[in-house]
Design a protein around this motif. Structure first.
Motif, PDB file in Angstrom:
ATOM      1  N   THR A  94      -7.673   2.284   2.265  1.00  0.00           N
ATOM      2  CA  THR A  94      -6.595   1.557   3.124  1.00  0.00           C
ATOM      3  C   THR A  94      -5.063   0.777   2.226  1.00  0.00           C
ATOM      4  OG1 THR A  94      -8.619   1.181   5.033  1.00  0.00           O
ATOM      5  CG2 THR A  94      -6.303  -0.273   4.908  1.00  0.00           C
ATOM      6  N   VAL A  95      -4.541   1.172   2.421  1.00  0.00           N
ATOM      7  CA  VAL A  95      -2.857  -0.029   2.081  1.00  0.00           C
ATOM      8  C   VAL A  95      -3.187  -0.453   3.065  1.00  0.00           C
ATOM      9  CG1 VAL A  95      -1.339   0.073   1.465  1.00  0.00           C
ATOM     10  CG2 VAL A  95      -2.129   1.871   1.269  1.00  0.00           C
ATOM     11  N   GLY A  96      -3.645  -2.827   2.280  1.00  0.00           N
ATOM     12  CA  GLY A  96      -3.267  -3.509   2.854  1.00  0.00           C
ATOM     13  C   GLY A  96      -2.312  -4.531   2.812  1.00  0.00           C
ATOM     14  N   ALA A 106       1.089  -4.819  -2.838  1.00  0.00           N
ATOM     15  CA  ALA A 106      -0.296  -4.417  -1.541  1.00  0.00           C
ATOM     16  C   ALA A 106      -1.580  -4.477  -2.616  1.00  0.00           C
ATOM     17  CB  ALA A 106       0.576  -3.484  -0.428  1.00  0.00           C
ATOM     18  N   TYR A 107      -2.245  -4.401  -1.581  1.00  0.00           N
ATOM     19  CA  TYR A 107      -3.523  -3.395  -2.476  1.00  0.00           C
ATOM     20  C   TYR A 107      -4.096  -2.797  -1.895  1.00  0.00           C
ATOM     21  CZ  TYR A 107      -5.949  -5.909   1.202  1.00  0.00           C
ATOM     22  OH  TYR A 107      -6.777  -5.988   2.978  1.00  0.00           O
ATOM     23  N   ILE A 108      -4.996  -2.049  -2.643  1.00  0.00           N
ATOM     24  CA  ILE A 108      -5.962  -0.632  -1.762  1.00  0.00           C
ATOM     25  C   ILE A 108      -7.084  -1.178  -1.554  1.00  0.00           C
ATOM     26  CG2 ILE A 108      -5.672   1.937  -2.288  1.00  0.00           C
ATOM     27  CD1 ILE A 108      -2.971   2.006  -3.313  1.00  0.00           C
ATOM     28  N   GLY A 109      -8.096  -0.524  -0.492  1.00  0.00           N
ATOM     29  CA  GLY A 109      -9.502  -0.199  -1.001  1.00  0.00           C
ATOM     30  C   GLY A 109      -9.709   1.241  -0.248  1.00  0.00           C
ATOM     31  N   ILE A 142       0.901  -3.129  -7.333  1.00  0.00           N
ATOM     32  CA  ILE A 142      -0.815  -2.404  -5.947  1.00  0.00           C
ATOM     33  C   ILE A 142      -1.819  -3.592  -6.822  1.00  0.00           C
ATOM     34  CG2 ILE A 142      -1.172  -0.936  -5.009  1.00  0.00           C
ATOM     35  CD1 ILE A 142       1.345  -1.084  -4.414  1.00  0.00           C
ATOM     36  N   GLU A 143      -3.032  -3.464  -5.547  1.00  0.00           N
ATOM     37  CA  GLU A 143      -3.865  -4.184  -6.917  1.00  0.00           C
ATOM     38  C   GLU A 143      -4.779  -3.571  -5.785  1.00  0.00           C
ATOM     39  OE1 GLU A 143      -4.755  -7.963  -5.092  1.00  0.00           O
ATOM     40  OE2 GLU A 143      -2.606  -8.861  -6.392  1.00  0.00           O
ATOM     41  N   ILE A 144      -5.977  -3.249  -7.027  1.00  0.00           N
ATOM     42  CA  ILE A 144      -7.213  -2.613  -6.025  1.00  0.00           C
ATOM     43  C   ILE A 144      -8.307  -4.091  -6.469  1.00  0.00           C
ATOM     44  CG2 ILE A 144      -8.851  -0.819  -6.222  1.00  0.00           C
ATOM     45  CD1 ILE A 144      -6.354   0.689  -7.141  1.00  0.00           C
ATOM     46  N   ASN A 145      -8.792  -4.043  -6.216  1.00  0.00           N
ATOM     47  CA  ASN A 145     -10.400  -5.293  -6.362  1.00  0.00           C
ATOM     48  C   ASN A 145     -11.700  -5.244  -6.345  1.00  0.00           C
ATOM     49  OD1 ASN A 145      -8.375  -8.086  -6.826  1.00  0.00           O
ATOM     50  ND2 ASN A 145      -7.645  -7.350  -5.036  1.00  0.00           N
ATOM     51  N   TYR A 184      -7.326  -4.927 -10.311  1.00  0.00           N
ATOM     52  CA  TYR A 184      -6.974  -4.188 -11.910  1.00  0.00           C
ATOM     53  C   TYR A 184      -5.557  -4.029 -11.103  1.00  0.00           C
ATOM     54  CZ  TYR A 184     -11.340  -2.788 -13.139  1.00  0.00           C
ATOM     55  OH  TYR A 184     -12.429  -2.336 -13.753  1.00  0.00           O
ATOM     56  N   VAL A 185      -4.857  -3.327 -11.548  1.00  0.00           N
ATOM     57  CA  VAL A 185      -3.264  -3.950 -11.124  1.00  0.00           C
ATOM     58  C   VAL A 185      -2.089  -3.065 -11.904  1.00  0.00           C
ATOM     59  CG1 VAL A 185      -0.734  -4.885 -10.918  1.00  0.00           C
ATOM     60  CG2 VAL A 185      -3.051  -5.824 -10.681  1.00  0.00           C
ATOM     61  N   VAL A 186      -1.677  -1.975 -10.491  1.00  0.00           N
ATOM     62  CA  VAL A 186      -0.712  -1.290 -11.192  1.00  0.00           C
ATOM     63  C   VAL A 186       0.892  -1.703 -10.587  1.00  0.00           C
ATOM     64  CG1 VAL A 186       0.960   1.096 -11.209  1.00  0.00           C
ATOM     65  CG2 VAL A 186      -1.583   0.783 -10.386  1.00  0.00           C
TER      66      VAL A 186
END
Length: 208
Positions: A94-96, A106-109, A142-145, A184-186
């Motif tokens: 999910t991109v939220g 945005a962030y990705i899970g 883009i963040e991924i936590n 984590y960030v791109v």
């Protein structure tokens, strides 16, 4: 500020791995996968603290979840993807929190079926999603936590070379408690040829 997201263009594929929008007819495969992976996923699942009306924020049925996600997709705030392996259901990505204006972020899970974990499925899906967000949606960040304890999920982003930005104390309510997360960030421009191309290069080196 939001923008509409095309339902036609919202898909990606690389070899056996694909991303496509979640559908109501995914219900059986989704329930079967979630049932088999309860213990695998529970330590990393978002929960809502028992605070009255906030408990209503998470849909209680698959159908309600899909309707909410599709609404947010139409409003340009979310992309609810299914991860597929050979066109079969294998997880979700999910991109939220899609935001434009001066933020463009945005962030990705994501999660995958334990039966296919460790085969490069998740890194490929994440790489495709990041490229879509940067190239198609025109986002900047883009963040991924990820929980520090979630070694499997951390390996996914580390395989892609995504840099760690820092720790967020008690960032999300996970598995019944407020949990710290590593961010984590791109950023736009970090991967001139795209994250997927970078991942393909890494895979070729691993098998050489």
């Amino acid at each position: 500020m939001t923008r509409q997201i095309s339902l036609v263009e919202t898909r990606a594929i690389d070899g056996r791995v694909g991303l496509r929008l979640i559908r109501h007819r995914d219900a059986l495969a989704w329930r079967d996968c979630r049932q088999r992976n309860q213990d695998w996923l529970r330590p990393w699942e978002a929960t809502v603290p028992p605070s009255g009306i906030a408990a209503q924020e998470i849909p209680q049925t698959f159908g309600a979840m899909v309707r909410r996600m599709r609404t947010e997709l139409r409003e340009g705030r979310m992309i609810p993807w299914v991860i597929t392996l050979d066109r079969e259901f294998a997880g979700q990505l999910t991109v939220g929190g899609i935001t434009y204006g001066s933020l463009r972020s945005a962030y990705i899970g994501y999660w995958v079926d334990q039966r296919v974990a460790g085969r490069g499925l998740a890194p490929t899906a994440v790489a495709m999603a990041i490229d879509y967000c940067l190239d198609v949606l025109g986002l900047h960040r883009i963040e991924i936590n990820i929980r520090p304890e979630n070694q499997a999920s951390r390996r996914v982003v580390e395989k892609l070379g995504i840099h760690e930005e820092g720790r967020r104390p008690e960032y999300l309510h996970i598995d019944g408690q407020w949990r710290d997360h590593i961010t984590y960030v791109v950023l736009e421009g970090e991967y001139p040829l795209g994250v997927l191309d970078h991942w393909r290069t890494i895979r070729r080196r691993l098998v050489a």
